[in-house]
Design a protein around this motif. Structure first.
Motif, mmCIF file in Angstrom:
data_model
loop_
_atom_site.group_PDB
_atom_site.id
_atom_site.type_symbol
_atom_site.label_atom_id
_atom_site.label_comp_id
_atom_site.label_asym_id
_atom_site.label_seq_id
_atom_site.Cartn_x
_atom_site.Cartn_y
_atom_site.Cartn_z
ATOM 1 N N ARG A 19 0.857 -1.178 0.000
ATOM 2 C CA ARG A 19 0.000 0.000 0.000
ATOM 3 C C ARG A 19 0.895 1.231 0.000
ATOM 4 N N LEU A 20 0.789 2.018 -1.047
ATOM 5 C CA LEU A 20 1.521 3.273 -1.134
ATOM 6 C C LEU A 20 0.682 4.399 -0.545
ATOM 7 N N SER A 21 1.358 5.344 0.073
ATOM 8 C CA SER A 21 0.685 6.501 0.646
ATOM 9 C C SER A 21 1.256 7.771 0.045
ATOM 10 N N CYS A 22 0.403 8.781 -0.049
ATOM 11 C CA CYS A 22 0.825 10.097 -0.524
ATOM 12 C C CYS A 22 0.200 11.124 0.410
ATOM 13 N N ALA A 23 1.015 11.664 1.305
ATOM 14 C CA ALA A 23 0.537 12.659 2.254
ATOM 15 C C ALA A 23 0.561 14.034 1.600
ATOM 16 N N THR A 24 -0.529 14.779 1.769
ATOM 17 C CA THR A 24 -0.629 16.093 1.141
ATOM 18 C C THR A 24 -0.614 17.205 2.188
ATOM 19 N N SER A 25 -0.222 18.396 1.752
ATOM 20 C CA SER A 25 -0.121 19.527 2.662
ATOM 21 C C SER A 25 -1.433 20.310 2.758
ATOM 22 N N VAL A 26 -2.416 19.912 1.948
ATOM 23 C CA VAL A 26 -3.721 20.563 1.990
ATOM 24 C C VAL A 26 -4.801 19.492 2.061
ATOM 25 N N ALA A 27 -6.009 19.907 2.323
ATOM 26 C CA ALA A 27 -7.122 18.958 2.387
ATOM 27 C C ALA A 27 -7.327 18.290 1.036
ATOM 28 N N THR A 28 -7.377 16.963 1.043
ATOM 29 C CA THR A 28 -7.460 16.218 -0.208
ATOM 30 C C THR A 28 -8.749 16.514 -0.976
ATOM 31 N N PHE A 29 -9.831 16.827 -0.283
ATOM 32 C CA PHE A 29 -11.090 17.053 -0.974
ATOM 33 C C PHE A 29 -11.116 18.397 -1.704
ATOM 34 N N THR A 30 -10.079 19.209 -1.528
ATOM 35 C CA THR A 30 -10.002 20.485 -2.243
ATOM 36 C C THR A 30 -9.225 20.367 -3.552
ATOM 37 N N ILE A 31 -8.620 19.219 -3.784
ATOM 38 C CA ILE A 31 -7.730 19.054 -4.935
ATOM 39 C C ILE A 31 -8.493 18.485 -6.132
ATOM 40 N N ASN A 32 -8.333 19.134 -7.265
ATOM 41 C CA ASN A 32 -8.994 18.690 -8.501
ATOM 42 C C ASN A 32 -8.240 17.511 -9.090
ATOM 43 N N TYR A 33 -8.604 16.349 -8.740
ATOM 44 C CA TYR A 33 -8.014 15.095 -9.186
ATOM 45 C C TYR A 33 -6.625 14.854 -8.593
ATOM 46 N N MET A 34 -6.442 13.668 -8.127
ATOM 47 C CA MET A 34 -5.128 13.177 -7.721
ATOM 48 C C MET A 34 -4.896 11.867 -8.434
#
Length: 125
Positions: A19-34
């Motif tokens: 399982r790979l993880s990608c931690a983000t510096s902003v709320a994930t639900f604000t990002i237009n596609y990951m």
């Protein structure tokens, strides 16, 4: 600006899971596609999977359907890639990408604004 930090790569045997993880510096639900992409030695970057802002709509590359699953945990600001039944041909550096520009195709890596540093996945036979 969005910072992305991948983790979870490693050396496994064929048939194993990671399982790979990608931690983000902003709320994930604000990002237009990951999305997740990968690049094997001597090969071009390859689309793996993408997840829409709604956290529900996904797209997986045909060769990975049924084996890989993209999902996220909004409380942890983290995107994941669950990889099952790994094969030696899955060996690559895996990258997390975020914030797709406009109406670009989710599989177009060049259209994502932010990238992580990558995490190595090696699958032995």
């Amino acid at each position: 600006q969005v910072q992305l930090v991948e983790s979870g790569g490693g050396l496994v045997q064929a048939g194993d899971s990671l399982r790979l993880s990608c931690a983000t510096s902003v709320a994930t639900f604000t990002i237009n596609y990951m999305g997740w992409f990968r690049q094997a030695p001597g090969k071009e970057r390859e689309f793996v999977a993408a997840l829409a802002r709604n956290g529900i709509s996904t797209l997986h590359a045909d060769s990975m359907k049924g084996r890989f699953t993209i999902f996220r945990d909004d409380a942890k600001h983290t995107l994941y890639l669950q990889m099952n039944s790994l094969r030696p041909e899955d060996t690559a550096v895996y990258y997390c990408a975020a914030d797709l520009r406009g109406d670009a195709s989710v599989s177009e890596g060049s259209k994502y604004r932010y990238w992580g540093q990558g995490t190595q996945v090696t699958v032995s036979s």
